[in-house]
Design a protein around this motif. Structure first.
Motif, PDB file in Angstrom:
ATOM      1  N   SER A   1       0.845  -1.191   0.000  1.00 20.12           N
ATOM      2  CA  SER A   1       0.000   0.000   0.000  1.00 20.12           C
ATOM      3  C   SER A   1       0.870   1.225   0.000  1.00 20.12           C
ATOM      4  O   SER A   1       1.938   1.248   0.596  1.00 20.12           O
ATOM      5  CB  SER A   1      -0.898  -0.004   1.248  1.00 20.12           C
ATOM      6  OG  SER A   1      -1.410   1.286   1.475  1.00 20.12           O
TER       7      SER A   1
ATOM      8  N   TYR B   1     -14.055   4.402  -5.035  1.00 24.62           N
ATOM      9  CA  TYR B   1     -13.501   4.441  -3.683  1.00 24.62           C
ATOM     10  C   TYR B   1     -12.918   3.080  -3.294  1.00 24.62           C
ATOM     11  O   TYR B   1     -11.795   2.988  -2.783  1.00 24.62           O
ATOM     12  CB  TYR B   1     -14.577   4.853  -2.680  1.00 24.62           C
ATOM     13  CG  TYR B   1     -14.095   4.835  -1.249  1.00 24.62           C
ATOM     14  CD1 TYR B   1     -13.382   5.911  -0.721  1.00 24.62           C
ATOM     15  CD2 TYR B   1     -14.336   3.731  -0.440  1.00 24.62           C
ATOM     16  CE1 TYR B   1     -12.923   5.888   0.580  1.00 24.62           C
ATOM     17  CE2 TYR B   1     -13.876   3.701   0.871  1.00 24.62           C
ATOM     18  CZ  TYR B   1     -13.177   4.781   1.380  1.00 24.62           C
ATOM     19  OH  TYR B   1     -12.718   4.749   2.662  1.00 24.62           O
ATOM     20  N   ASP B   2     -13.667   2.016  -3.542  1.00 23.29           N
ATOM     21  CA  ASP B   2     -13.217   0.685  -3.139  1.00 23.29           C
ATOM     22  C   ASP B   2     -11.909   0.282  -3.814  1.00 23.29           C
ATOM     23  O   ASP B   2     -11.009  -0.268  -3.180  1.00 23.29           O
ATOM     24  CB  ASP B   2     -14.299  -0.357  -3.450  1.00 23.29           C
ATOM     25  CG  ASP B   2     -15.436  -0.328  -2.447  1.00 23.29           C
ATOM     26  OD1 ASP B   2     -15.304   0.352  -1.408  1.00 23.29           O
ATOM     27  OD2 ASP B   2     -16.467  -0.987  -2.701  1.00 23.29           O
TER      28      ASP B   2
ATOM     29  N   VAL C   1      -8.963   2.344  -2.401  1.00 24.22           N
ATOM     30  CA  VAL C   1      -8.540   1.828  -1.093  1.00 24.22           C
ATOM     31  C   VAL C   1      -7.720   0.543  -1.273  1.00 24.22           C
ATOM     32  O   VAL C   1      -6.660   0.372  -0.665  1.00 24.22           O
ATOM     33  CB  VAL C   1      -9.758   1.559  -0.189  1.00 24.22           C
ATOM     34  CG1 VAL C   1      -9.345   0.764   1.049  1.00 24.22           C
ATOM     35  CG2 VAL C   1     -10.400   2.868   0.249  1.00 24.22           C
ATOM     36  N   GLU C   2      -8.202  -0.346  -2.132  1.00 26.21           N
ATOM     37  CA  GLU C   2      -7.529  -1.631  -2.318  1.00 26.21           C
ATOM     38  C   GLU C   2      -6.155  -1.487  -2.973  1.00 26.21           C
ATOM     39  O   GLU C   2      -5.202  -2.165  -2.594  1.00 26.21           O
ATOM     40  CB  GLU C   2      -8.432  -2.534  -3.168  1.00 26.21           C
ATOM     41  CG  GLU C   2      -8.015  -4.008  -3.163  1.00 26.21           C
ATOM     42  CD  GLU C   2      -6.957  -4.307  -4.191  1.00 26.21           C
ATOM     43  OE1 GLU C   2      -6.123  -5.194  -3.938  1.00 26.21           O
ATOM     44  OE2 GLU C   2      -6.956  -3.661  -5.246  1.00 26.21           O
TER      45      GLU C   2
ATOM     46  N   GLY D   1      -4.253   2.291  -0.852  1.00 23.91           N
ATOM     47  CA  GLY D   1      -4.271   2.491   0.598  1.00 23.91           C
ATOM     48  C   GLY D   1      -5.457   3.359   0.996  1.00 23.91           C
ATOM     49  O   GLY D   1      -6.092   3.999   0.168  1.00 23.91           O
ATOM     50  N   SER D   2      -5.763   3.372   2.283  1.00 22.48           N
ATOM     51  CA  SER D   2      -6.932   4.087   2.769  1.00 22.48           C
ATOM     52  C   SER D   2      -6.782   5.592   2.616  1.00 22.48           C
ATOM     53  O   SER D   2      -5.726   6.157   2.853  1.00 22.48           O
ATOM     54  CB  SER D   2      -7.178   3.752   4.247  1.00 22.48           C
ATOM     55  OG  SER D   2      -7.451   2.384   4.408  1.00 22.48           O
ATOM     56  N   SER D   3      -7.895   6.236   2.220  1.00 19.72           N
ATOM     57  CA  SER D   3      -7.940   7.680   2.203  1.00 19.72           C
ATOM     58  C   SER D   3      -7.936   8.190   3.635  1.00 19.72           C
ATOM     59  O   SER D   3      -8.481   7.547   4.540  1.00 19.72           O
ATOM     60  CB  SER D   3      -9.216   8.144   1.479  1.00 19.72           C
ATOM     61  OG  SER D   3      -9.412   9.508   1.667  1.00 19.72           O
ATOM     62  N   LYS D   4      -7.368   9.361   3.875  1.00 23.76           N
ATOM     63  CA  LYS D   4      -7.225   9.867   5.239  1.00 23.76           C
ATOM     64  C   LYS D   4      -8.530  10.391   5.810  1.00 23.76           C
ATOM     65  O   LYS D   4      -8.778  10.314   7.006  1.00 23.76           O
ATOM     66  CB  LYS D   4      -6.164  10.969   5.289  1.00 23.76           C
ATOM     67  CG  LYS D   4      -4.765  10.435   5.024  1.00 23.76           C
ATOM     68  CD  LYS D   4      -3.716  11.514   5.162  1.00 23.76           C
ATOM     69  CE  LYS D   4      -2.309  10.945   4.956  1.00 23.76           C
ATOM     70  NZ  LYS D   4      -1.279  12.003   5.069  1.00 23.76           N
TER      71      LYS D   4
ATOM     72  N   ALA E   1     -14.790   8.593   3.204  1.00 25.74           N
ATOM     73  CA  ALA E   1     -15.351   7.243   3.334  1.00 25.74           C
ATOM     74  C   ALA E   1     -16.822   7.287   2.948  1.00 25.74           C
ATOM     75  O   ALA E   1     -17.589   7.984   3.587  1.00 25.74           O
ATOM     76  CB  ALA E   1     -15.208   6.732   4.761  1.00 25.74           C
TER      77      ALA E   1
END
Length: 209
Positions: free
Chosen positions: A31, A193-194, A197-198, A201-204, A207
């Motif tokens: 990530s 979005y999915d 993230v995959e 890496g995750s957005s800060k 969501a």
């Protein structure tokens, strides 16, 4: 809006290709936000709506590299529809000076939504054009190919999650200090979005609800 609105003729998408991961032992993947992100078997299948598979994901019980499917988020016409509807309302109240630019922007995004694609392959995000996934050429504003490796992403955000308007990301592939890109969300926001993230890496802060 450097990479999207002003360079509309270069960027023109469509559908998402469904992403499904198969594996009885789980896996780890790299990530841009975290060194290693655990991936459990309970999350080994994802539903991205109407989609089609481009290739099988291969997993290994011995920690070997995992190949990912190519994913292309489906088009979403809500933003063009809202803009064109607003322009129509302004015409109705005889406010032509505001109706013209808003309507023009709506038409521009309508064409983009029909043709532009975000293609998430195994190692990078790339902007391509049409059903045949033609090359979009060199970026007219910052140079280089419209393809950015996930490993170079410094940050990304989706504004606003309940009705996504813009997706932003900053990458260091174009220049070491980081290059910012903005694109209108003319794709399915949940799918976009999915996969971000995959792969990135995750957005800060973002969501989807």
């Amino acid at each position: 809006m450097e990479s999207a609105l002003l360079c509309a003729s270069r960027f023109f998408p469509s559908r998402i290709k469904h992403y499904s991961e198969v594996g009885s032992f789980g896996r780890n993947y790299h990530s841009s936000f975290c060194a290693q992100v655990p991936y459990s078997n309970s999350l080994s299948s994802r539903n991205f709506g109407t989609a089609r598979r481009s290739r099988i994901v291969i997993t290994s019980a011995f920690g070997r590299e995992v190949k990912k499917e190519t994913i292309i988020p489906e088009p979403d016409y809500r933003i063009p529809a809202v803009l064109l509807g607003t322009a129509g309302g302004l015409v109705y109240v005889d406010n032509l000076s505001a109706a013209f630019p808003i309507g023009l922007l709506g038409l521009l995004l309508l064409v983009q939504t029909t043709r532009v694609r975000f293609v998430f392959d195994e190692e990078a995000l790339e902007v391509k054009i049409g059903d045949q996934l033609q090359e979009s050429g060199e970026n007219a504003f910052v140079g280089g190919k419209n393809r950015w490796k996930y490993s170079t992403f410094l940050n990304w955000e989706l504004w606003w999650p309940n009705f996504p308007i813009l997706v932003y990301f900053k990458e260091k592939q174009t220049k070491p200090e980081g290059q910012v890109h903005f694109f209108p969300v003319i794709f399915n926001g949940k799918q976009l979005y999915d996969v971000m993230v995959e792969r990135c890496g995750s957005s800060k802060t973002s969501a989807p609800k």
